[in-house]
Write a protein that holds these residues in place. Structure first.
Motif, short mmCIF file in Angstrom:
data_model
loop_
_atom_site.label_atom_id
_atom_site.label_comp_id
_atom_site.label_asym_id
_atom_site.label_seq_id
_atom_site.Cartn_x
_atom_site.Cartn_y
_atom_site.Cartn_z
N THR A 151 -5.25 0.74 9.47
CA THR A 151 -6.57 0.05 9.31
C THR A 151 -7.33 -0.32 10.51
O THR A 151 -8.41 -0.47 10.48
N LEU A 172 -0.42 1.44 1.54
CA LEU A 172 -1.29 0.43 1.73
C LEU A 172 -1.78 -0.40 0.54
O LEU A 172 -2.02 0.42 -0.38
N GLU A 176 -6.74 -2.72 2.59
CA GLU A 176 -6.43 -2.14 3.76
C GLU A 176 -6.51 -0.48 3.48
O GLU A 176 -6.73 0.06 4.36
#
Length: 243
Positions: A151, A172, A176
């Motif tokens: 990220t 994720l 994110e």
């Protein structure tokens, strides 16, 4: 706008083109590697406490990489299998000595090592959230691997000729995930390639749910492409299906 065709070699229509990028494609590059491993999806749920195994796997430590199979890979050792993918990507993107390549979610750096074999003289960089994986990475590429989160990539804009992320981004959650895709777009100046786990029908969805330990984002191919479009992603993609 015409419907999206998710087959290999998909070319965007004029209405789909973004920011001057004329083509985006599903490149069916990982199916051969994925199907080499035989999996008993149901047995993983029957033999072990799946929730407990997932909790341990998400620590991204010894158990996930080199521990018992119920926690992850069951021993992630270098065996040369990733050279096939490195060769395909090198040919697809006409990689040359001096080109810079980033692997987001590089694990132990095996694919990075194979890029140096496929195209001697390329500059490789890898990033992974697992300090264990980096500490136990292939020695030849270990100096080029860093611990970090997808990220927030610690690299300048437009820095890499190719950015790849192989079976990582589905780990994720959606906020994110959006940020990670945008980061891959940001640091790449030429080519990008993302591969994630997905499903095309209920049987594949069930197999994915049975087998996965770390997956957080469960989407169909159409949903993945929609996410990529929302993030302004201009690269190519592939999917792994649990048939």
């Amino acid at each position: 706008m015409q419907p999206i065709n998710l087959g290999a070699g998909f070319k965007l229509t004029d209405d789909n083109k973004k920011n001057g990028n004329n083509t985006m494609a599903r490149l069916d590059f990982l199916a051969e590697l994925h199907t080499r491993t035989k999996r008993n999806y149901v047995q993983r749920v029957i033999d072990h406490d799946k929730a407990q195994c997932a909790d341990i796997a998400k620590q991204w430590g010894y158990d996930y990489w080199d521990g018992e199979r119920q926690y992850g890979y069951g021993g992630y050792k270098y065996d040369g299998r990733w050279l096939v993918l490195a060769d395909k990507l090198a040919k697809q993107y006409n990689l040359q000595p001096g080109d810079k390549i980033l692997d987001v979610g590089c694990g132990k750096g095996f694919l990075m090592h194979e890029f140096t074999r496929a195209v001697p003289g390329v500059e490789v960089q890898g990033l992974d959230i697992s300090s264990y994986a980096i500490e136990h990475a292939k020695e030849e590429v270990k100096p080029f691997l860093v611990e970090g989160n997808a990220t927030s990539l610690p690299f300048p804009d437009d820095h890499f000729d190719l950015v790849v992320s192989i079976t990582t981004l589905h780990n994720l959650r959606l906020p994110e995930l959006h940020q990670a895709v945008k980061e891959i777009q940001r640091v790449g100046k030429k080519h990008r390639f993302i591969s994630v786990e997905s499903y095309r029908n209920e049987a594949e969805k069930v197999n994915l749910l049975y087998w996965q330990l770390t997956c957080e984002s469960f989407f169909t191919p159409e949903e993945w492409v929609w996410i990529y479009q929302q993030c302004g992603y201009e690269g190519d993609w592939d999917f792994i299906f649990f048939e």
